[in-house]
Design a protein around this motif. Structure first.
Motif, PDB file in Angstrom:
ATOM      1  N   ARG A   1       0.852  -1.193   0.000  1.00 12.23           N
ATOM      2  CA  ARG A   1       0.000   0.000   0.000  1.00 12.23           C
ATOM      3  C   ARG A   1       0.887   1.241   0.000  1.00 12.23           C
ATOM      4  O   ARG A   1       1.969   1.233   0.578  1.00 12.23           O
ATOM      5  CB  ARG A   1      -0.884   0.026   1.242  1.00 12.23           C
ATOM      6  CG  ARG A   1      -1.957  -1.029   1.250  1.00 12.23           C
ATOM      7  CD  ARG A   1      -2.845  -0.857   2.478  1.00 12.23           C
ATOM      8  NE  ARG A   1      -3.917  -1.825   2.468  1.00 12.23           N
ATOM      9  CZ  ARG A   1      -4.207  -2.618   3.483  1.00 12.23           C
ATOM     10  NH1 ARG A   1      -3.488  -2.562   4.585  1.00 12.23           N
ATOM     11  NH2 ARG A   1      -5.216  -3.452   3.407  1.00 12.23           N
ATOM     12  N   ALA A   2       0.387   2.287  -0.624  1.00 15.38           N
ATOM     13  CA  ALA A   2       1.080   3.573  -0.555  1.00 15.38           C
ATOM     14  C   ALA A   2       1.116   4.009   0.908  1.00 15.38           C
ATOM     15  O   ALA A   2       0.267   3.590   1.715  1.00 15.38           O
ATOM     16  CB  ALA A   2       0.340   4.604  -1.402  1.00 15.38           C
ATOM     17  N   THR A   3       2.107   4.808   1.259  1.00 17.70           N
ATOM     18  CA  THR A   3       2.232   5.281   2.639  1.00 17.70           C
ATOM     19  C   THR A   3       2.078   6.787   2.694  1.00 17.70           C
ATOM     20  O   THR A   3       2.403   7.491   1.730  1.00 17.70           O
ATOM     21  CB  THR A   3       3.602   4.890   3.238  1.00 17.70           C
ATOM     22  OG1 THR A   3       4.632   5.451   2.424  1.00 17.70           O
ATOM     23  CG2 THR A   3       3.764   3.385   3.312  1.00 17.70           C
ATOM     24  N   PRO A   4       1.614   7.304   3.831  1.00 15.51           N
ATOM     25  CA  PRO A   4       1.532   8.757   3.975  1.00 15.51           C
ATOM     26  C   PRO A   4       2.932   9.360   4.099  1.00 15.51           C
ATOM     27  O   PRO A   4       3.888   8.654   4.442  1.00 15.51           O
ATOM     28  CB  PRO A   4       0.725   8.949   5.253  1.00 15.51           C
ATOM     29  CG  PRO A   4       0.807   7.653   5.982  1.00 15.51           C
ATOM     30  CD  PRO A   4       1.087   6.593   4.971  1.00 15.51           C
ATOM     31  N   ALA A   5       3.038  10.648   3.837  1.00 15.82           N
ATOM     32  CA  ALA A   5       4.328  11.337   3.946  1.00 15.82           C
ATOM     33  C   ALA A   5       4.910  11.136   5.339  1.00 15.82           C
ATOM     34  O   ALA A   5       4.191  11.192   6.336  1.00 15.82           O
ATOM     35  CB  ALA A   5       4.151  12.826   3.655  1.00 15.82           C
ATOM     36  N   GLY A   6       6.190  10.853   5.403  1.00 10.96           N
ATOM     37  CA  GLY A   6       6.893  10.698   6.676  1.00 10.96           C
ATOM     38  C   GLY A   6       6.833   9.298   7.270  1.00 10.96           C
ATOM     39  O   GLY A   6       7.485   9.043   8.285  1.00 10.96           O
ATOM     40  N   ALA A   7       6.079   8.406   6.677  1.00 14.20           N
ATOM     41  CA  ALA A   7       5.995   7.040   7.212  1.00 14.20           C
ATOM     42  C   ALA A   7       7.357   6.363   7.109  1.00 14.20           C
ATOM     43  O   ALA A   7       8.096   6.555   6.143  1.00 14.20           O
ATOM     44  CB  ALA A   7       4.945   6.236   6.458  1.00 14.20           C
ATOM     45  N   LYS A   8       7.684   5.554   8.089  1.00 16.83           N
ATOM     46  CA  LYS A   8       8.970   4.860   8.117  1.00 16.83           C
ATOM     47  C   LYS A   8       8.839   3.369   7.830  1.00 16.83           C
ATOM     48  O   LYS A   8       9.838   2.675   7.714  1.00 16.83           O
ATOM     49  CB  LYS A   8       9.647   5.053   9.481  1.00 16.83           C
ATOM     50  CG  LYS A   8      10.036   6.493   9.748  1.00 16.83           C
ATOM     51  CD  LYS A   8      11.116   6.926   8.792  1.00 16.83           C
ATOM     52  CE  LYS A   8      11.531   8.355   9.043  1.00 16.83           C
ATOM     53  NZ  LYS A   8      12.368   8.863   7.967  1.00 16.83           N
ATOM     54  N   VAL A   9       7.594   2.853   7.747  1.00 23.21           N
ATOM     55  CA  VAL A   9       7.375   1.432   7.477  1.00 23.21           C
ATOM     56  C   VAL A   9       6.279   1.259   6.433  1.00 23.21           C
ATOM     57  O   VAL A   9       5.418   2.116   6.261  1.00 23.21           O
ATOM     58  CB  VAL A   9       6.988   0.641   8.755  1.00 23.21           C
ATOM     59  CG1 VAL A   9       8.105   0.682   9.779  1.00 23.21           C
ATOM     60  CG2 VAL A   9       5.693   1.139   9.337  1.00 23.21           C
ATOM     61  N   ALA A  10       6.341   0.129   5.745  1.00 24.44           N
ATOM     62  CA  ALA A  10       5.302  -0.263   4.788  1.00 24.44           C
ATOM     63  C   ALA A  10       5.158  -1.774   4.855  1.00 24.44           C
ATOM     64  O   ALA A  10       6.097  -2.480   5.236  1.00 24.44           O
ATOM     65  CB  ALA A  10       5.676   0.172   3.360  1.00 24.44           C
ATOM     66  N   GLY A  11       3.994  -2.257   4.487  1.00 23.88           N
ATOM     67  CA  GLY A  11       3.751  -3.697   4.489  1.00 23.88           C
ATOM     68  C   GLY A  11       3.881  -4.273   3.092  1.00 23.88           C
ATOM     69  O   GLY A  11       3.700  -3.571   2.093  1.00 23.88           O
ATOM     70  N   GLY A  12       4.185  -5.542   3.027  1.00 19.87           N
ATOM     71  CA  GLY A  12       4.268  -6.263   1.758  1.00 19.87           C
ATOM     72  C   GLY A  12       3.485  -7.563   1.880  1.00 19.87           C
ATOM     73  O   GLY A  12       3.552  -8.239   2.910  1.00 19.87           O
ATOM     74  N   TYR A  13       2.741  -7.894   0.818  1.00 21.14           N
ATOM     75  CA  TYR A  13       1.834  -9.036   0.859  1.00 21.14           C
ATOM     76  C   TYR A  13       1.910  -9.825  -0.445  1.00 21.14           C
ATOM     77  O   TYR A  13       2.156  -9.256  -1.499  1.00 21.14           O
ATOM     78  CB  TYR A  13       0.394  -8.550   1.076  1.00 21.14           C
ATOM     79  CG  TYR A  13       0.276  -7.466   2.121  1.00 21.14           C
ATOM     80  CD1 TYR A  13       0.376  -7.775   3.472  1.00 21.14           C
ATOM     81  CD2 TYR A  13       0.089  -6.134   1.754  1.00 21.14           C
ATOM     82  CE1 TYR A  13       0.285  -6.778   4.435  1.00 21.14           C
ATOM     83  CE2 TYR A  13      -0.014  -5.131   2.706  1.00 21.14           C
ATOM     84  CZ  TYR A  13       0.087  -5.454   4.046  1.00 21.14           C
ATOM     85  OH  TYR A  13       0.000  -4.469   4.998  1.00 21.14           O
ATOM     86  N   PHE A  14       1.666 -11.135  -0.365  1.00 24.41           N
ATOM     87  CA  PHE A  14       1.626 -11.998  -1.549  1.00 24.41           C
ATOM     88  C   PHE A  14       1.233 -13.391  -1.103  1.00 24.41           C
ATOM     89  O   PHE A  14       1.151 -13.675   0.105  1.00 24.41           O
ATOM     90  CB  PHE A  14       2.976 -12.034  -2.286  1.00 24.41           C
ATOM     91  CG  PHE A  14       4.171 -12.254  -1.405  1.00 24.41           C
ATOM     92  CD1 PHE A  14       4.587 -13.532  -1.062  1.00 24.41           C
ATOM     93  CD2 PHE A  14       4.901 -11.169  -0.933  1.00 24.41           C
ATOM     94  CE1 PHE A  14       5.702 -13.727  -0.250  1.00 24.41           C
ATOM     95  CE2 PHE A  14       6.014 -11.357  -0.117  1.00 24.41           C
ATOM     96  CZ  PHE A  14       6.412 -12.635   0.229  1.00 24.41           C
TER      97      PHE A  14
END
Length: 179
Positions: free
Chosen positions: A59-72
């Motif tokens: 998913r896109a992240t908001p400005a300043g976010a330091k983490v993101a998720g990955g799925y599959f």
């Protein structure tokens, strides 16, 4: 004479009808190509050995976010189990396999140690609220509509580079992951 005029009028209109039919046919063909192209973006898969990786997404992240998720979804088409050992990506300083769960009414998230087993002839889905990849210390934010690469390492199958399709912030899992 009226029959003669009708035939003449029909002959004059035929090129226009052919042009209209050609235009309509071209438009239908273009839409079909667009649909096929969009479907291939949504349903991208990667393979290494007996392992198939179905539709990596984030998913896109908001400005300043330091983490993101990955799925599959990981499908093991082999006769022996395999194990996802690690993941790396240029989008973040590090990436870890995490598991979410509920314990005593409290949602918890923790790293998975020792990798994730993929049983023979089975599949494991990484998704929101379950197993997932955490891209930590983002170097650049994932942006909707873009893709980013990551390398997955399996115990037996080896390594494979996959492309994560970035969906909108808060988007639901793609249809392929809801099987």
């Amino acid at each position: 004479m009226s029959r003669f005029l009708r035939v003449a009028a029909l002959r004059r209109s035929t090129p226009f009808l052919r042009t209209l039919e050609q235009r309509l046919g071209s438009a239908v063909f273009a839409l079909a190509l667009l649909f096929v192209g969009a479907h291939s973006v949504l349903a991208h898969e990667f393979k290494v050995g007996d392992i198939e990786i179905e539709h990596p997404w984030s998913r896109a992240t908001p400005a300043g976010a330091k983490v993101a998720g990955g799925y599959f979804t990981i499908v093991n088409k082999g006769s022996a189990p395999d194990r996802l050992l690690s993941i790396a990506s240029d989008i973040s300083a590090k990436a870890e396999l995490h598991e979410m769960g509920v314990k005593d009414g409290v949602m918890t998230m923790r790293p998975v140690s020792g990798g994730l087993e993929i049983p023979a002839g089975s599949k494991v889905t990484l998704g929101p609220g379950a197993y997932h990849i955490m891209f930590m210390d983002l170097k650049q934010p994932p942006k909707e509509g873009q893709m980013f690469a990551a390398t997955l390492t399996f115990e037996k199958a080896g390594t494979v580079t996959v492309e994560f399709a970035v969906q909108a912030i808060g988007s639901a899992p793609p249809q392929e992951d809801n099987d």
